[in-house]
Scaffold this motif. Structure first.
Motif, short mmCIF file in Angstrom:
data_model
loop_
_atom_site.label_atom_id
_atom_site.label_comp_id
_atom_site.label_asym_id
_atom_site.label_seq_id
_atom_site.Cartn_x
_atom_site.Cartn_y
_atom_site.Cartn_z
N ARG A 76 0.81 -1.22 0.00
CA ARG A 76 0.00 0.00 0.00
C ARG A 76 0.84 1.27 0.00
O ARG A 76 0.37 2.33 0.38
CB ARG A 76 -0.91 -0.01 1.23
CG ARG A 76 -1.88 -1.17 1.28
CD ARG A 76 -2.59 -1.25 2.63
NE ARG A 76 -3.16 0.02 3.01
CZ ARG A 76 -3.51 0.34 4.26
NH1 ARG A 76 -3.33 -0.54 5.23
NH2 ARG A 76 -4.04 1.52 4.53
N HIS A 78 3.12 4.63 -1.18
CA HIS A 78 2.85 5.76 -2.05
C HIS A 78 4.05 6.06 -2.93
O HIS A 78 5.18 6.08 -2.46
CB HIS A 78 2.49 7.01 -1.24
CG HIS A 78 1.11 6.98 -0.70
ND1 HIS A 78 0.60 8.00 0.08
CD2 HIS A 78 0.11 6.08 -0.83
CE1 HIS A 78 -0.66 7.71 0.42
NE2 HIS A 78 -0.97 6.54 -0.13
N SER A 94 -3.88 -3.88 -6.40
CA SER A 94 -3.21 -3.45 -5.17
C SER A 94 -1.81 -2.99 -5.54
O SER A 94 -1.42 -3.06 -6.71
CB SER A 94 -3.14 -4.59 -4.14
OG SER A 94 -2.33 -5.66 -4.61
N TRP A 101 -6.22 10.24 -5.57
CA TRP A 101 -7.06 9.12 -5.98
C TRP A 101 -8.20 9.60 -6.86
O TRP A 101 -8.49 10.79 -6.95
CB TRP A 101 -7.61 8.39 -4.76
CG TRP A 101 -8.40 9.29 -3.84
CD1 TRP A 101 -9.74 9.58 -3.90
CD2 TRP A 101 -7.89 10.03 -2.73
NE1 TRP A 101 -10.10 10.46 -2.91
CE2 TRP A 101 -8.97 10.76 -2.17
CE3 TRP A 101 -6.61 10.16 -2.16
CZ2 TRP A 101 -8.82 11.58 -1.07
CZ3 TRP A 101 -6.46 10.99 -1.06
CH2 TRP A 101 -7.56 11.70 -0.52
N HIS A 118 -5.44 3.59 -5.62
CA HIS A 118 -5.71 4.27 -4.35
C HIS A 118 -7.21 4.27 -4.05
O HIS A 118 -7.62 4.13 -2.90
CB HIS A 118 -5.18 5.70 -4.40
CG HIS A 118 -5.02 6.33 -3.05
ND1 HIS A 118 -4.18 7.38 -2.80
CD2 HIS A 118 -5.59 6.04 -1.85
CE1 HIS A 118 -4.25 7.72 -1.52
NE2 HIS A 118 -5.12 6.93 -0.92
N GLU A 121 -7.97 1.05 -2.49
CA GLU A 121 -7.52 1.03 -1.09
C GLU A 121 -8.56 1.69 -0.18
O GLU A 121 -8.75 1.28 0.95
CB GLU A 121 -6.18 1.74 -0.96
CG GLU A 121 -5.58 1.65 0.45
CD GLU A 121 -4.34 2.51 0.62
OE1 GLU A 121 -3.50 2.14 1.45
OE2 GLU A 121 -4.25 3.56 -0.06
N HIS A 122 -9.24 2.70 -0.71
CA HIS A 122 -10.29 3.39 0.06
C HIS A 122 -11.51 2.50 0.28
O HIS A 122 -12.32 2.80 1.16
CB HIS A 122 -10.73 4.65 -0.67
CG HIS A 122 -9.80 5.80 -0.44
ND1 HIS A 122 -10.12 7.10 -0.75
CD2 HIS A 122 -8.55 5.85 0.07
CE1 HIS A 122 -9.12 7.91 -0.45
NE2 HIS A 122 -8.15 7.17 0.05
N TRP A 151 -15.80 6.15 0.70
CA TRP A 151 -15.15 4.92 1.16
C TRP A 151 -15.90 3.67 0.72
O TRP A 151 -15.50 2.56 1.09
CB TRP A 151 -15.01 4.93 2.69
CG TRP A 151 -14.26 6.12 3.19
CD1 TRP A 151 -14.78 7.29 3.67
CD2 TRP A 151 -12.83 6.29 3.22
NE1 TRP A 151 -13.78 8.17 4.01
CE2 TRP A 151 -12.57 7.58 3.76
CE3 TRP A 151 -11.76 5.47 2.86
CZ2 TRP A 151 -11.28 8.07 3.93
CZ3 TRP A 151 -10.46 5.96 3.05
CH2 TRP A 151 -10.24 7.24 3.57
N TRP A 171 -9.94 -4.32 -3.82
CA TRP A 171 -8.56 -4.52 -3.34
C TRP A 171 -8.21 -6.01 -3.38
O TRP A 171 -8.85 -6.82 -2.72
CB TRP A 171 -8.41 -3.98 -1.92
CG TRP A 171 -6.98 -3.96 -1.46
CD1 TRP A 171 -6.37 -4.86 -0.65
CD2 TRP A 171 -5.98 -2.99 -1.81
NE1 TRP A 171 -5.06 -4.52 -0.46
CE2 TRP A 171 -4.79 -3.36 -1.16
CE3 TRP A 171 -5.99 -1.83 -2.60
CZ2 TRP A 171 -3.60 -2.63 -1.27
CZ3 TRP A 171 -4.81 -1.11 -2.72
CH2 TRP A 171 -3.63 -1.50 -2.06
N GLU A 198 -7.77 0.64 3.87
CA GLU A 198 -7.45 1.93 4.52
C GLU A 198 -8.49 2.33 5.56
O GLU A 198 -8.13 2.81 6.64
CB GLU A 198 -7.33 3.04 3.48
CG GLU A 198 -6.90 4.36 4.08
CD GLU A 198 -6.54 5.40 3.04
OE1 GLU A 198 -6.63 6.60 3.37
OE2 GLU A 198 -6.19 5.05 1.90
N ASN A 199 -9.78 2.13 5.27
CA ASN A 199 -10.82 2.57 6.20
C ASN A 199 -12.10 1.78 5.96
O ASN A 199 -13.05 2.28 5.38
CB ASN A 199 -11.09 4.07 6.01
CG ASN A 199 -12.14 4.59 6.95
OD1 ASN A 199 -12.24 4.15 8.09
ND2 ASN A 199 -12.94 5.53 6.48
#
Length: 202
Positions: A76, A78, A94, A101, A118, A121-122, A151, A171, A198-199
């Protein structure tokens, strides 16, 4: 004379134009009624769409595991915005990505894959299309309008060379549909939307 004068005044008052009642209360009442009717219609339509989607999810769940592909989590980290990243899979699911994003929405131009990863990932689902039948694209558009959360939304982007194939990614997950299957697509969206690393919100 006084009596005649009073009679004349009464007669004049009888024919004097009276102020017309304001139509404003009726207009406001009509606006309120119309707003209630329109709001009710859209609520009903939204509920019908939700029930239809839930029915598709139920129909597609049993077959999803056999059709989806799970890739190893490639990390993950950057990278630097503007610097291209090579991914192990196409489409990527991934790995290292840019700090910015792609927001949920329906796009008519390609988005950088580094931004799309990205978005995954959210917890967003990224759906790729090229030239699917009009009814397929219409259904995907309707789903995208329903799922718009930062999200747990849908990102729909064009990808040249797919033809009628639709690719759905989450993901580390891919579902490739060479022939459109709304039940499988809905089951995939329901299984992974809002469950990014991520969340997670679902």
């Amino acid at each position: 004379m006084a009596t005649q004068s009073k009679k004349k005044k009464k007669a004049a008052a009888k024919y004097r134009s009276q102020p017309k009642p304001s139509p404003m209360p009726w207009v406001l009442g009509g606006v309120v009624v119309l707003a209630v009717l329109v709001g009710g219609y859209f609520w009903w339509q939204s509920r019908q769409t939700a029930q239809a989607f839930e029915g598709l999810v139920a129909a597609g769940k049993a077959s999803l595991a056999a059709r989806e592909i799970t890739y190893p989590d490639a990390g993950r980290g950057h990278g630097t915005i503007g610097v291209s990243i090579v991914y192990a899979t196409d489409p990527p699911t991934s790995g290292v990505h840019w700090p910015n994003w792609t927001e949920p929405g329906f796009y008519t131009r390609p988005e950088p894959k580094e931004k799309l990863v990205h978005a995954l990932e959210h917890g967003n689902i990224v759906i790729y299309y090229d030239q699917p039948p009009a009814e397929v694209l219409s259904q995907i558009r309707a789903w995208q309008r329903r799922f718009t959360g930062a999200w747990d939304g849908l990102v729909v982007v064009p990808k040249q060379g797919l033809g009628q194939t639709i690719e759905l990614t989450a993901w580390s997950k891919l579902l490739r549909l060479e022939t459109w299957d709304a039940a499988l697509a809905a089951a995939f969206i329901d299984a992974y939307r809002g469950r990014g690393p991520e969340n997670p919100v679902r």
